[in-house]
Design a protein around this motif. Structure first.
Motif, PDB file in Angstrom:
ATOM      1  N   GLY A 117       0.807  -1.208   0.000  1.00  0.00           N
ATOM      2  CA  GLY A 117       0.000   0.000   0.000  1.00  0.00           C
ATOM      3  C   GLY A 117       0.838   1.254   0.000  1.00  0.00           C
ATOM      4  N   THR A 118       0.178   2.374   0.236  1.00  0.00           N
ATOM      5  CA  THR A 118       0.821   3.691   0.176  1.00  0.00           C
ATOM      6  C   THR A 118       0.300   4.557   1.305  1.00  0.00           C
ATOM      7  OG1 THR A 118       0.916   3.522  -2.239  1.00  0.00           O
ATOM      8  CG2 THR A 118       1.238   5.699  -1.290  1.00  0.00           C
ATOM      9  N   MET A 119       1.210   5.329   1.893  1.00  0.00           N
ATOM     10  CA  MET A 119       0.789   6.327   2.881  1.00  0.00           C
ATOM     11  C   MET A 119       0.806   7.695   2.197  1.00  0.00           C
ATOM     12  SD  MET A 119       4.057   6.882   5.455  1.00  0.00           S
ATOM     13  CE  MET A 119       5.233   8.215   5.125  1.00  0.00           C
ATOM     14  N   LYS A 120      -0.229   8.481   2.488  1.00  0.00           N
ATOM     15  CA  LYS A 120      -0.379   9.772   1.823  1.00  0.00           C
ATOM     16  C   LYS A 120      -0.744  10.853   2.827  1.00  0.00           C
ATOM     17  CE  LYS A 120      -2.224   7.542  -2.358  1.00  0.00           C
ATOM     18  NZ  LYS A 120      -3.395   7.439  -3.261  1.00  0.00           N
ATOM     19  N   ALA A 121      -0.251  12.043   2.552  1.00  0.00           N
ATOM     20  CA  ALA A 121      -0.654  13.256   3.269  1.00  0.00           C
ATOM     21  C   ALA A 121      -0.362  14.411   2.325  1.00  0.00           C
ATOM     22  CB  ALA A 121       0.097  13.425   4.576  1.00  0.00           C
ATOM     23  N   LYS A 122      -1.267  15.363   2.237  1.00  0.00           N
ATOM     24  CA  LYS A 122      -1.079  16.426   1.252  1.00  0.00           C
ATOM     25  C   LYS A 122       0.085  17.343   1.603  1.00  0.00           C
ATOM     26  CE  LYS A 122      -5.810  16.622  -0.541  1.00  0.00           C
ATOM     27  NZ  LYS A 122      -6.994  17.492  -0.765  1.00  0.00           N
ATOM     28  N   LYS A 123       0.186  17.730   2.884  1.00  0.00           N
ATOM     29  CA  LYS A 123       1.233  18.666   3.279  1.00  0.00           C
ATOM     30  C   LYS A 123       1.471  18.568   4.783  1.00  0.00           C
ATOM     31  CE  LYS A 123      -2.346  22.248   3.158  1.00  0.00           C
ATOM     32  NZ  LYS A 123      -2.745  23.538   2.544  1.00  0.00           N
ATOM     33  N   PRO A 124       2.636  19.031   5.266  1.00  0.00           N
ATOM     34  CA  PRO A 124       2.963  18.900   6.694  1.00  0.00           C
ATOM     35  C   PRO A 124       1.967  19.543   7.632  1.00  0.00           C
ATOM     36  CG  PRO A 124       4.941  19.388   5.444  1.00  0.00           C
ATOM     37  CD  PRO A 124       3.795  19.517   4.481  1.00  0.00           C
ATOM     38  N   SER A 125       1.310  20.615   7.189  1.00  0.00           N
ATOM     39  CA  SER A 125       0.358  21.274   8.084  1.00  0.00           C
ATOM     40  C   SER A 125      -0.825  20.375   8.425  1.00  0.00           C
ATOM     41  CB  SER A 125      -0.137  22.580   7.451  1.00  0.00           C
ATOM     42  OG  SER A 125      -0.789  22.316   6.212  1.00  0.00           O
ATOM     43  N   LEU A 126      -1.010  19.307   7.635  1.00  0.00           N
ATOM     44  CA  LEU A 126      -2.114  18.386   7.879  1.00  0.00           C
ATOM     45  C   LEU A 126      -1.674  17.137   8.640  1.00  0.00           C
ATOM     46  CD1 LEU A 126      -3.928  18.600   4.428  1.00  0.00           C
ATOM     47  CD2 LEU A 126      -4.437  19.853   6.532  1.00  0.00           C
ATOM     48  N   ILE A 127      -0.360  17.026   8.944  1.00  0.00           N
ATOM     49  CA  ILE A 127       0.138  15.904   9.738  1.00  0.00           C
ATOM     50  C   ILE A 127       0.129  16.322  11.206  1.00  0.00           C
ATOM     51  CG2 ILE A 127       2.011  14.240  10.032  1.00  0.00           C
ATOM     52  CD1 ILE A 127       3.047  14.961   7.346  1.00  0.00           C
ATOM     53  N   LYS A 128      -0.086  15.365  12.072  1.00  0.00           N
ATOM     54  CA  LYS A 128      -0.141  15.637  13.513  1.00  0.00           C
ATOM     55  C   LYS A 128       1.159  15.209  14.185  1.00  0.00           C
ATOM     56  CE  LYS A 128      -3.723  12.992  13.784  1.00  0.00           C
ATOM     57  NZ  LYS A 128      -4.879  12.213  14.300  1.00  0.00           N
ATOM     58  N   ASN A 129       1.516  15.932  15.245  1.00  0.00           N
ATOM     59  CA  ASN A 129       2.585  15.462  16.125  1.00  0.00           C
ATOM     60  C   ASN A 129       2.023  14.390  17.046  1.00  0.00           C
ATOM     61  OD1 ASN A 129       3.596  18.647  15.806  1.00  0.00           O
ATOM     62  ND2 ASN A 129       5.216  17.114  15.844  1.00  0.00           N
ATOM     63  N   TYR A 130       2.831  13.380  17.321  1.00  0.00           N
ATOM     64  CA  TYR A 130       2.358  12.298  18.186  1.00  0.00           C
ATOM     65  C   TYR A 130       3.533  11.627  18.881  1.00  0.00           C
ATOM     66  CZ  TYR A 130       0.276   7.932  19.769  1.00  0.00           C
ATOM     67  OH  TYR A 130      -0.126   6.882  20.530  1.00  0.00           O
ATOM     68  N   ILE A 131       3.437  11.458  20.205  1.00  0.00           N
ATOM     69  CA  ILE A 131       4.422  10.711  20.993  1.00  0.00           C
ATOM     70  C   ILE A 131       3.660   9.875  22.009  1.00  0.00           C
ATOM     71  CG2 ILE A 131       6.265  10.861  22.715  1.00  0.00           C
ATOM     72  CD1 ILE A 131       7.328  13.291  21.383  1.00  0.00           C
ATOM     73  N   ASN A 132       4.092   8.650  22.191  1.00  0.00           N
ATOM     74  CA  ASN A 132       3.483   7.781  23.208  1.00  0.00           C
ATOM     75  C   ASN A 132       4.187   8.039  24.537  1.00  0.00           C
ATOM     76  OD1 ASN A 132       2.492   5.732  24.840  1.00  0.00           O
ATOM     77  ND2 ASN A 132       2.339   4.284  23.142  1.00  0.00           N
TER      78      ASN A 132
END
Length: 257
Positions: free
Chosen positions: A172-187
């Motif tokens: 498969g493929t991972m997609k995101a249009k631009k960094p502003s739409l990606i979230k920061n995440y840490i466990n």
């Protein structure tokens, strides 16, 4: 992996972060070990890259941490992840192209999440509106359904959209249009960032203390006309050896990075 790292000089100063990693089993948790994340910035012409290296420092695991994983076709890609930015096309590519390969003992502990979060933070801060090139999955290390579920959740936590080319979700493929739409995440339940200077300063102090204790034992034995043969308590001897090894590793790490 791209030879961009080999072709270019480091740009700016490398950043080191030290993270304490915990393992959880039901309601119980224990210390797994400490991991150093090295963030190095490269520039060449219209391109720049942020490379995150994952470097195990200490581990309480009964299984040794190795620097390789059997299914990686390019050993240079192991325990590394990067984002390559092209300013001419205003585009971003994630790498290595073979995928993020972690030593199997480092998986499912939030370590890959921390590494990707460092890249996401850098991209969101500097290139919010650049376009992100879709990234194809590597399936060699995701043969099991449980592994694929972990991979999918790992990417979805950051806001990537996933599409698959087969019903087993191996490809498969991972997609995101631009960094502003990606979230920061840490466990945060698995990871705790430490003060790296204080950590290594305490290690060196502990090493020096053990050396003093050992020398005092040698003087005491010599005064009695005896040789110190295993006279140091076993626990201290092991501790001394471990701390000495870590100190050497730290020196090598700083020289390499």
């Amino acid at each position: 992996m791209s030879d961009f790292e080999q072709r270019t000089e480091e740009y700016g100063t490398a950043i080191l972060k030290l993270v304490r990693v915990k393992e959880t089993s039901g309601a119980n948790s224990r210390l797994f070990g400490n991991i150093v994340f090295s963030m190095k910035h490269y520039k060449e012409g219209d391109n720049e890259m942020m490379l995150v290296r994952i470097i195990p420092v200490t581990s309480n695991s009964s299984r040794p941490i190795r620097g390789v994983t059997g299914n990686a076709s390019d050993q240079l890609s192991i325990n590394k992840i990067y984002a390559l930015v092209n300013h001419r096309s205003n585009s971003i590519e994630f790498g290595p192209t073979q995928g993020l390969f972690l030593d199997k003992n480092l998986r499912n502990k939030g370590i890959g999440t921390f590494a990707l979060n460092e890249l996401v933070s850098w991209l969101r801060e500097n290139f919010q509106e650049y376009s992100i090139t879709p990234f194809d999955f590597v399936t060699a290390d995701n043969a099991d359904e449980d592994d694929r579920d972990v991979r999918n959740k790992f990417l979805e936590n950051f806001g990537f959209n996933l599409s698959f080319t087969d019903v087993t979700q191996r490809n498969g493929t991972m997609k995101a249009k631009k960094p502003s739409l990606i979230k920061n995440y840490i466990n945060s339940e698995k990871l705790e960032e430490l003060d790296i200077e204080k950590f290594f300063f305490n290690l060196i102090n502990e090493k020096n203390k053990l050396e003093r204790d050992y020398n005092e034992l040698k003087v005491e034995y010599a005064a009695r006309g005896e040789e110190l043969l295993g006279g140091m308590p076993k626990g201290d001897l092991i501790k001394y050896t471990v701390i000495g090894s870590i100190s050497v590793l730290v020196i090598m790490l700083l020289l390499v990075i």
